[in-house]
Design an enzyme around this catalytic site. Structure first.
Site, mmCIF file in Angstrom:
data_model
loop_
_atom_site.group_PDB
_atom_site.id
_atom_site.type_symbol
_atom_site.label_atom_id
_atom_site.label_comp_id
_atom_site.label_asym_id
_atom_site.label_seq_id
_atom_site.Cartn_x
_atom_site.Cartn_y
_atom_site.Cartn_z
ATOM 1 C CG ASP A 107 6.988 -7.123 -6.900
ATOM 2 O OD1 ASP A 107 7.679 -6.261 -7.387
ATOM 3 O OD2 ASP A 107 7.892 -7.609 -5.998
ATOM 4 C CG HIS A 259 2.717 -7.003 -3.413
ATOM 5 N ND1 HIS A 259 2.769 -6.417 -2.196
ATOM 6 C CD2 HIS A 259 3.480 -7.957 -3.813
ATOM 7 C CE1 HIS A 259 4.086 -7.203 -1.742
ATOM 8 N NE2 HIS A 259 4.546 -7.733 -2.417
#
Length: 750
Positions: A107, A259
């Protein structure tokens, strides 16, 4: 008193437009497009900065921002289902990741530091990944996204600004999705059907706020992707914890979240290879979200699957080729962002240089102004033997019926012997008759009124110089009033034979209005403080038309007042320098002038001033290579004028725009303090200028408002002038409307 007429006028005929009226009409026809172009240039730059600020909504940690909300409208099969939510056939369906399978997702990217490292690790271990990208970051780093897609990774949408869509309007939701799709199209030539909402987690966290968003996007063909195993790497708990938290229990499959942006991700980079090796050793395979869906379809007998969910030709199943308007709009977005990404840092450096120059100018002004004041106000200071011989005062006038009587009344009280030459430049309002009557009623015997066909102020001044009987000529405007000793003070520097011209101290008489007060501050600080500095540097650029004096022979030797430029006062001043004459400032010679009373008139006046100054500088550019006094002005005065009257003011509005940009997108408090600090420095300079001129400080209360409003208009005027100059436009004299409210000096209020 005598009257001279250069040419008789017929009667009974319809009056033809004067030269000024004809020129003003032509100028007005050309002015509006240039104003619009100037405004468009400033608007374009402002838009670029706003775009850059919009894109700089940096992504932070992905912690959840809402918990405990009701989920009564969410179907139980969704709350208890797998991490992939589709709306095939209009029905909400969830899909789970098969056992011993990992859908590795990332993400908040792309990030120029961490994303390439993640891609390198995936390539090294031959593992596919699904990246949920933030549109603003995609548009800023399109090359990374293009490499990602070429490498075979899958991409999804993580909104454009990383906003929680649960609280946004339907229009904002669609805008976030559309903008991200355009960014993907511009960066990699694809769009996607995958979506992950910022601040989402597992499906059981869907609530009544977020469920309508997922339904709406599902109806638009999007597949929403959630998490069932979270590495929580954004917490930076250490490599071992990240690997542990990312490992599914009991051999189950999982959509695992890492991430590649949104903060410092060195632990993620270190943990990722260890995690991949661990999961492969445990018999896990890696796939994309499309791969999960295709495996489910294969198991259901709907369609054959391919490795990692790819279609023929290597394109991920979730991807679509961008074409047509979407592709071109996407490329335009990426190009605009590239311009913004280049412009703002370059602008930052440029404005820093301008800021240092401005602060340096303030320091130089204060130091030299103090030195000038102390030098010229010493008890024993004198230019030489007192000048007492008569001088000629030339008053060019065009339609000055409101002011000419007050002008002559002030001259009638002069403590110095003078002759007055009023040159009526084709007035149509009876200016010459009013002047003759005023002179008669005041008992002024040495006044001549010369009438000429309308030819402009320079021609009127030249006519007056030729008619003058004395070797020193004082020039003033027809709307100006002199203090009784103004002429006497003004001509004293001519006791020095080197002095060829003297600039007086022009004051704003109608200062009790807001616009007048703003101009009063500008005259005292911006003009007179500057003149003290330029005087000591021996490079005075302008003798004000309201009050200035010249040796008559010097004016004639220079060819008179030139009509080549609109700033004849600047033109003749530079000509004095080039002829080797010294130009000085006499602060004690004060005149009161009527400043423009409306914004429209102010714009016209300053537009002419700034454009005329550019013309004069260009006309005398040869002094840059001259020797002697001319070369001194060319290498000292001209650069100072260009830097501080053209270049710096031209960039000054960008300082304000950049300040607003910083307040909104960077650090409001720090930006506000910086702006207040600059305002404080300007207030100090203005207060010192007011002290030197013995002005009352109460007008300085208007200075903050002046900085916010008046100054912006002056910037636009300068930009307008630059556009006119660059486009080869021509501007002519434009008559300002006068009210005659500036009376005799005794009635002027300080």
């Amino acid at each position: 008193m005598t009257t001279t007429t250069s040419r008789g006028r017929g009667r009974g005929r319809r009056r033809a437009p004067t030269r000024i009226e004809r020129a003003a009409g032509r100028a007005a026809a050309l002015q509006k497009p240039r104003v619009i172009l100037a405004l468009l240039l400033l608007l374009a730059l402002t838009s670029v900065m706003l775009l850059d600020g919009y894109l700089r909504a940096e992504v932070g940690g992905d912690q959840r921002v809402r918990t405990g909300a009701s989920a009564g409208d969410v179907p139980d099969e969704v709350l208890d289902g797998g991490p992939v939510l589709t709306f095939r056939g209009g029905r909400a369906t969830t899909v789970s990741v098969p056992d011993k399978t990992i859908a590795l997702t990332f993400d908040d990217g792309p990030n120029p530091t961490w994303t390439p490292q993640v891609l390198r690790i995936l390539r090294e271990y031959d593992v596919p990944g699904t990246f949920f990208l933030v549109g603003s970051m995609v548009s800023r780093y399109p090359d990374i996204v293009a490499d990602m897609v070429r490498q075979g990774e899958e991409v999804g949408i993580h909104t454009f600004t990383h906003v929680d869509l649960s609280y946004q309007s339907s229009a904002r939701v669609r805008r976030e999705m559309t903008q991200t799709q355009l960014a993907l199209a511009g960066a990699a030539g694809i769009t996607t059907t995958l979506f992950r909402a910022p601040y989402s987690s597992e499906t059981d966290a869907i609530d009544d706020y977020s469920w309508p968003v997922y339904k709406e996007l599902g109806e638009d063909g999007y597949t929403s992707v959630f998490v069932d195993t979270d590495s929580d790497d954004w917490k930076r708990p250490g490599v071992s914890k990240i690997v542990q938290w990312a490992t599914p229990a009991d051999g189950k499959g999982a959509s695992v979240l890492f991430h590649d942006a949104g903060g410092e991700r060195s632990q993620t980079i270190e943990a990722l290879p260890a995690y991949i090796k661990k999961m492969k050793a445990a018999g896990y395979t890696f796939t994309t979200i499309s791969g999960v869906l295709q495996q489910q379809d294969t198991a259901a007998g709907d369609a054959p699957g391919t490795a990692a969910g790819q279609r023929a030709g290597g394109l991920q199943a979730a991807h679509r080729r961008a074409s047509g308007v979407t592709l071109y709009e996407g490329k335009a977005l990426v190009a605009a962002v590239a311009v913004a990404e280049w412009t703002v840092p370059a602008l930052s450096v440029g404005l820093m240089v301008v800021g240092v120059a401005v602060m340096g100018r303030f320091a130089m002004m204060l130091l030299l102004a103090r030195r000038h004041f102390r030098q010229r106000n010493r008890r024993r200071f004198a230019w030489g033997a007192e000048v007492t011989r008569p001088v000629s005062v030339i008053v060019p006038a065009y339609n000055e019926k409101e002011c000419i009587a007050n002008t002559l009344k002030s001259l009638a009280g002069s403590t110095h012997p003078i002759e007055v030459v009023v040159v009526d430049d084709g007035s149509t309002d009876g200016t010459s008759e009013i002047a003759r009557e005023a002179a008669r009623s005041l008992g002024m015997t040495d006044v001549r009124v010369i009438r000429q066909d309308n030819a402009g102020k320079p021609a009127a001044l030249n006519n007056g110089v030729r008619a003058a009987r004395h070797d020193i000529v004082v020039m003033m405007d027809g709307d100006t009033v002199f203090e009784p000793d103004a002429v006497h003070q003004l001509v004293q520097p001519f006791a020095d034979p080197e002095v060829g011209a003297v600039a007086g101290n022009a004051k704003v008489g109608n200062r009790d209005t807001v616009i007048g007060a703003w101009q009063h501050i500008e005259y005292v600080m911006g003009f007179n403080l500057d003149r003290r500095m330029y005087d000591l540097l021996r490079c005075m650029p302008t003798i004000p038309g309201a009050i200035g004096a010249f040796r008559r022979d010097a004016v004639l030797e220079a060819g008179g007042m030139s009509e080549d430029t609109l700033a004849e006062d600047t033109d003749i001043t530079i000509a004095m320098h080039r002829a080797g004459r010294r130009v000085v400032y006499q602060e004690h010679a004060r005149a009161w002038t009527e400043a423009p009373g409306s914004l429209k008139q102010l714009w016209s006046q300053r537009y002419r001033w700034s454009y005329g100054t550019m013309q004069a500088l260009w006309k005398h550019r040869g002094c840059l290579t001259d020797r002697g006094p001319s070369g001194r002005f060319g290498r000292v005065g001209m650069p100072l004028v260009v830097l501080f009257q053209i270049v710096t003011p031209l960039f000054a509005p960008l300082i304000d725009v950049f300040t607003a940009y910083s307040m909104i997108f960077i650090d409001f408090r720090a930006s506000l303090l910086a702006w207040l600090a600059v305002l404080g420095v300007q207030l100090v300079c203005a207060a010192y200028a007011f002290r030197l001129d013995r002005e009352k400080y109460r007008y300085l209360l208007m200075m903050p408002l002046q900085q916010l409003a008046y100054r912006q208009m002056m910037y636009l005027v300068l930009i307008h002038s630059c556009v006119t100059a660059l486009t080869g436009g021509r501007l002519r004299w434009q008559k300002l409307k006068r009210t005659g409210e500036v009376g005799t000096p005794a009635g002027a209020t300080r």
